[in-house]
Design a protein around this motif. Sequence first.
Motif, mmCIF file in Angstrom:
data_model
loop_
_atom_site.group_PDB
_atom_site.id
_atom_site.type_symbol
_atom_site.label_atom_id
_atom_site.label_comp_id
_atom_site.label_asym_id
_atom_site.label_seq_id
_atom_site.Cartn_x
_atom_site.Cartn_y
_atom_site.Cartn_z
ATOM 1 N N LYS A 229 -4.309 4.191 -6.473
ATOM 2 C CA LYS A 229 -5.395 3.871 -5.599
ATOM 3 C C LYS A 229 -5.352 2.457 -5.192
ATOM 4 O O LYS A 229 -5.274 1.444 -5.915
ATOM 5 N N VAL A 230 -5.425 2.374 -3.755
ATOM 6 C CA VAL A 230 -5.154 0.955 -3.410
ATOM 7 C C VAL A 230 -6.291 0.205 -2.799
ATOM 8 O O VAL A 230 -7.282 0.998 -2.247
ATOM 9 N N ILE A 231 -6.545 -0.764 -3.257
ATOM 10 C CA ILE A 231 -7.727 -1.821 -2.899
ATOM 11 C C ILE A 231 -7.279 -3.093 -2.031
ATOM 12 O O ILE A 231 -6.459 -3.697 -2.617
ATOM 13 N N HIS A 232 -7.729 -3.276 -1.013
ATOM 14 C CA HIS A 232 -7.611 -4.394 -0.102
ATOM 15 C C HIS A 232 -8.266 -5.597 -0.383
ATOM 16 O O HIS A 232 -9.569 -5.429 -0.614
ATOM 17 N N ASN A 233 -7.727 -6.744 -0.617
ATOM 18 C CA ASN A 233 -8.384 -7.829 -1.019
ATOM 19 C C ASN A 233 -8.413 -8.966 0.088
ATOM 20 O O ASN A 233 -6.961 -9.763 0.418
ATOM 21 N N PRO A 234 -9.160 -8.962 0.890
ATOM 22 C CA PRO A 234 -9.135 -9.808 2.026
ATOM 23 C C PRO A 234 -8.981 -11.119 1.871
ATOM 24 O O PRO A 234 -8.926 -12.293 2.585
ATOM 25 N N GLN B 13 0.657 -1.184 -0.024
ATOM 26 C CA GLN B 13 -0.028 -0.080 0.085
ATOM 27 C C GLN B 13 0.674 1.248 0.060
ATOM 28 O O GLN B 13 0.732 2.232 -0.797
ATOM 29 N N LEU B 14 2.026 1.363 0.873
ATOM 30 C CA LEU B 14 2.620 2.476 1.078
ATOM 31 C C LEU B 14 3.487 2.729 -0.589
ATOM 32 O O LEU B 14 3.399 3.917 -0.974
ATOM 33 N N GLU B 15 3.890 1.541 -1.061
ATOM 34 C CA GLU B 15 4.621 1.821 -2.350
ATOM 35 C C GLU B 15 3.645 2.223 -3.471
ATOM 36 O O GLU B 15 4.024 3.102 -4.332
ATOM 37 N N ALA B 16 2.496 1.786 -3.498
ATOM 38 C CA ALA B 16 1.312 2.081 -4.370
ATOM 39 C C ALA B 16 0.969 3.379 -4.453
ATOM 40 O O ALA B 16 0.957 4.031 -5.337
ATOM 41 N N GLU B 17 0.402 3.826 -3.307
ATOM 42 C CA GLU B 17 0.175 5.167 -2.892
ATOM 43 C C GLU B 17 1.143 6.357 -3.313
ATOM 44 O O GLU B 17 0.832 7.143 -3.910
#
Length: 181
Positions: free
Chosen positions: A51-56, A42-46
């Motif tokens: 935009k970051v989407i979490h996939n549980p 997330q840190l790298e992508a942002e």
Amino acid sequence: MGLPKLTLIYMDKSLLTHAVHRAKAVTSESLVVVGAYGEQYQLEAEKAGAKVIHNPQWSEGLASSLRIGIASLSKNVEAALVILPDQPFVPTQHLQKLVETWQDTGTQLVFSRYQDILGAPCIIDRSLFESVQTLRGDKGARALVRDGMTVAEVELEHFQDIDTPEEARQLAEGRGQKAEG
């Protein structure tokens, strides 16, 4: 590989940062779906502007990330360009050619062809977004192909995944291929 491979450095940037920059060069919206190592990614992508989407449900396989990514796209998006950050040598020009092929042919799927395989990076037309939601397990866009469906393909000359510790070591030593553009 037992480590967050998308943070591996290639040409002074992480694999994930390279992927986001290539995507942003040819698309209007850049999403990164994260699962394992999600906080690091997330840190790298942002930082790279995505935009970051979490996939549980990431442990289910590729289909879960594809489903959540497609479902998270803006309603005005006409097609999705799917790229895998562990393919650092895919040139931006190849991604542009995928987009142009989709625009010129009107096909629902445009695949990269390499090593006698049709795969990612690829384009999925909006008309298949609902079908993506039915995918399960470790299946990607190829599972959307149906009898009678026309697909297009763009040859990818230099293909390499970074999937093993040896490939990661070669990347770190600069012995991999170089991406153009």
